[in-house]
Design a protein around this motif. Structure first.
Motif, short mmCIF file in Angstrom:
data_model
loop_
_atom_site.label_atom_id
_atom_site.label_comp_id
_atom_site.label_asym_id
_atom_site.label_seq_id
_atom_site.Cartn_x
_atom_site.Cartn_y
_atom_site.Cartn_z
N GLN A 17 0.86 -1.19 0.00
CA GLN A 17 0.00 0.00 0.00
C GLN A 17 0.89 1.23 0.00
O GLN A 17 1.64 1.45 0.93
N HIS A 18 0.81 2.01 -1.07
CA HIS A 18 1.68 3.17 -1.24
C HIS A 18 0.88 4.32 -1.84
O HIS A 18 -0.08 4.11 -2.59
N LEU A 19 1.32 5.52 -1.50
CA LEU A 19 0.88 6.72 -2.20
C LEU A 19 1.95 7.09 -3.22
O LEU A 19 3.15 6.98 -2.94
N GLY A 20 1.52 7.50 -4.41
CA GLY A 20 2.48 7.86 -5.43
C GLY A 20 1.89 8.84 -6.43
O GLY A 20 0.72 9.22 -6.35
N GLN A 21 2.74 9.25 -7.33
CA GLN A 21 2.33 10.18 -8.37
C GLN A 21 2.30 9.46 -9.71
O GLN A 21 3.27 8.80 -10.09
N LEU A 22 1.18 9.59 -10.41
CA LEU A 22 1.04 8.97 -11.72
C LEU A 22 1.88 9.74 -12.72
O LEU A 22 1.75 10.96 -12.86
N VAL A 23 2.74 8.99 -13.43
CA VAL A 23 3.65 9.61 -14.39
C VAL A 23 3.09 9.51 -15.80
O VAL A 23 3.04 10.49 -16.54
N SER A 24 2.65 8.32 -16.20
CA SER A 24 2.19 8.13 -17.58
C SER A 24 1.28 6.92 -17.66
O SER A 24 1.20 6.10 -16.73
N VAL A 25 0.60 6.82 -18.80
CA VAL A 25 -0.27 5.69 -19.10
C VAL A 25 0.06 5.23 -20.51
O VAL A 25 0.07 6.04 -21.44
N ASP A 26 0.35 3.93 -20.68
CA ASP A 26 0.68 3.46 -22.02
C ASP A 26 -0.57 3.06 -22.79
O ASP A 26 -1.69 3.14 -22.27
N ALA A 27 -0.38 2.61 -24.02
CA ALA A 27 -1.51 2.29 -24.89
C ALA A 27 -2.30 1.09 -24.38
O ALA A 27 -3.49 0.95 -24.71
N ASP A 28 -1.70 0.22 -23.60
CA ASP A 28 -2.39 -0.96 -23.07
C ASP A 28 -3.10 -0.68 -21.74
O ASP A 28 -3.63 -1.61 -21.12
N PHE A 31 -0.39 1.75 -15.97
CA PHE A 31 -0.04 3.00 -15.32
C PHE A 31 1.38 2.92 -14.75
O PHE A 31 1.74 1.90 -14.14
N GLU A 32 2.13 3.98 -14.92
CA GLU A 32 3.45 4.09 -14.30
C GLU A 32 3.35 5.08 -13.15
O GLU A 32 3.00 6.25 -13.35
N VAL A 33 3.66 4.62 -11.96
CA VAL A 33 3.49 5.41 -10.74
C VAL A 33 4.81 5.44 -9.99
O VAL A 33 5.45 4.39 -9.77
N HIS A 34 5.23 6.65 -9.57
CA HIS A 34 6.40 6.83 -8.72
C HIS A 34 5.91 7.05 -7.30
O HIS A 34 5.15 7.99 -7.03
N THR A 35 6.34 6.18 -6.38
CA THR A 35 5.90 6.28 -4.99
C THR A 35 6.88 7.10 -4.17
O THR A 35 7.98 7.45 -4.61
N GLU A 36 6.47 7.40 -2.93
CA GLU A 36 7.27 8.27 -2.07
C GLU A 36 8.58 7.61 -1.63
O GLU A 36 9.52 8.31 -1.22
N ASP A 37 8.65 6.28 -1.69
CA ASP A 37 9.89 5.60 -1.27
C ASP A 37 10.89 5.49 -2.42
O ASP A 37 11.91 4.81 -2.29
N ASP A 57 -1.57 13.12 -11.01
CA ASP A 57 -2.46 12.84 -9.88
C ASP A 57 -1.74 12.06 -8.79
O ASP A 57 -0.85 11.25 -9.07
N THR A 58 -2.16 12.28 -7.57
CA THR A 58 -1.69 11.47 -6.45
C THR A 58 -2.64 10.29 -6.30
O THR A 58 -3.86 10.47 -6.14
N VAL A 74 -7.88 7.58 -6.84
CA VAL A 74 -7.23 8.87 -7.05
C VAL A 74 -7.42 9.68 -5.77
O VAL A 74 -8.54 10.02 -5.39
N ILE A 75 -6.32 9.96 -5.09
CA ILE A 75 -6.40 10.68 -3.82
C ILE A 75 -6.51 12.18 -4.05
O ILE A 75 -7.32 12.87 -3.41
#
Length: 220
Positions: A17-28, A31-37, A57-58, A74-75
């Motif tokens: 369970q992590h909070l992160g920032q959404l970076v990108s979404v590919d064609a499929d 989702f690519e998400v960078h978390t706080e750690d 988005d967070t 989506v937080i």
């Protein structure tokens, strides 16, 4: 679904369970998400997350283990002025024991690439102004009652077919630039005061009988 940690090692045996920032979404739809750690996660959106995530988005990531992690919610939105609710298949809103209301302080738009169908026991429409642009329209009903202060029809061809036509007016005026023809079985014209037929050439013929009756008859 793959998970690629950047710096922080992931405990493969425990829940995630992590909070992160959404970076990108590919064609499929991955989702690519960078978390706080400092880790990077690639996951899919959970079915319960109807709000479409946007880059920046967070978001909340959660799952029973690192191999089964989903974007759960989506937080906080990076741009809260626009929100999009999206489902991969058909979407149905239902209230079996209540009503459904859609309210907006601005415009409401309904758009369909196919058929826009409405069905109900009653249909009520109330507006200060209305504009209807339809290329072709067919109306089928048992009765139509309309009350208007002013009505104007502009068109190239006007056809009316009815079993019985009745018109009541206080004053009536009609202009015909070309030929005005009437074909009837019986014609009855009555005027309480004055009846005037005027033209450059006036022809009245009767095949078998013509009758002219008045208190006075002036000819010539």
């Amino acid at each position: 679904m793959t998970v690629v940690p950047l710096r922080t090692p992931v405990d493969v045996s425990g829940p995630v369970q992590h909070l992160g920032q959404l970076v990108s979404v590919d064609a499929d739809g991955l989702f690519e998400v960078h978390t706080e750690d400092g880790a990077t996660w690639h996951c899919r959106r959970a079915a319960s997350c109807l709000l479409q995530p946007q880059p920046g988005d967070t978001v909340l990531l959660s799952g029973p283990d690192p191999r089964r992690v989903y974007l759960l919610a989506v937080i906080e939105q990076a741009d809260a002025s626009v929100s999009r609710i999206e489902a991969p298949g058909d979407l149905r809103l239902a209230a079996p024991a209540g009503a459904i209301s859609i309210e907006s302080a601005a415009d409401i738009r309904l758009h369909s690439a196919a058929t826009l169908a409405m069905q109900g026991a009653q249909w009520a429409l109330e507006a200060q102004q209305a504009q209807c642009d339809v290329r072709e329209m067919r109306y089928t009903g048992q009765a139509l009652d309309a009350t208007v202060g002013r009505m104007r029809l502009v068109g190239q061809v006007f056809e009316s077919v009815a079993e019985r036509v009745m018109q009541i007016a206080r004053n009536a005026l009609r202009f015909v630039d070309g030929v005005d023809q009437v074909r009837v079985g019986h014609l009855d014209l009555r005027a309480q005061e004055t009846a005037i037929v005027h033209g450059k050439h006036v022809v009245i013929t009767g095949k078998e009988l013509m009758k002219v009756d008045a208190g006075q008859i002036h000819m010539g």
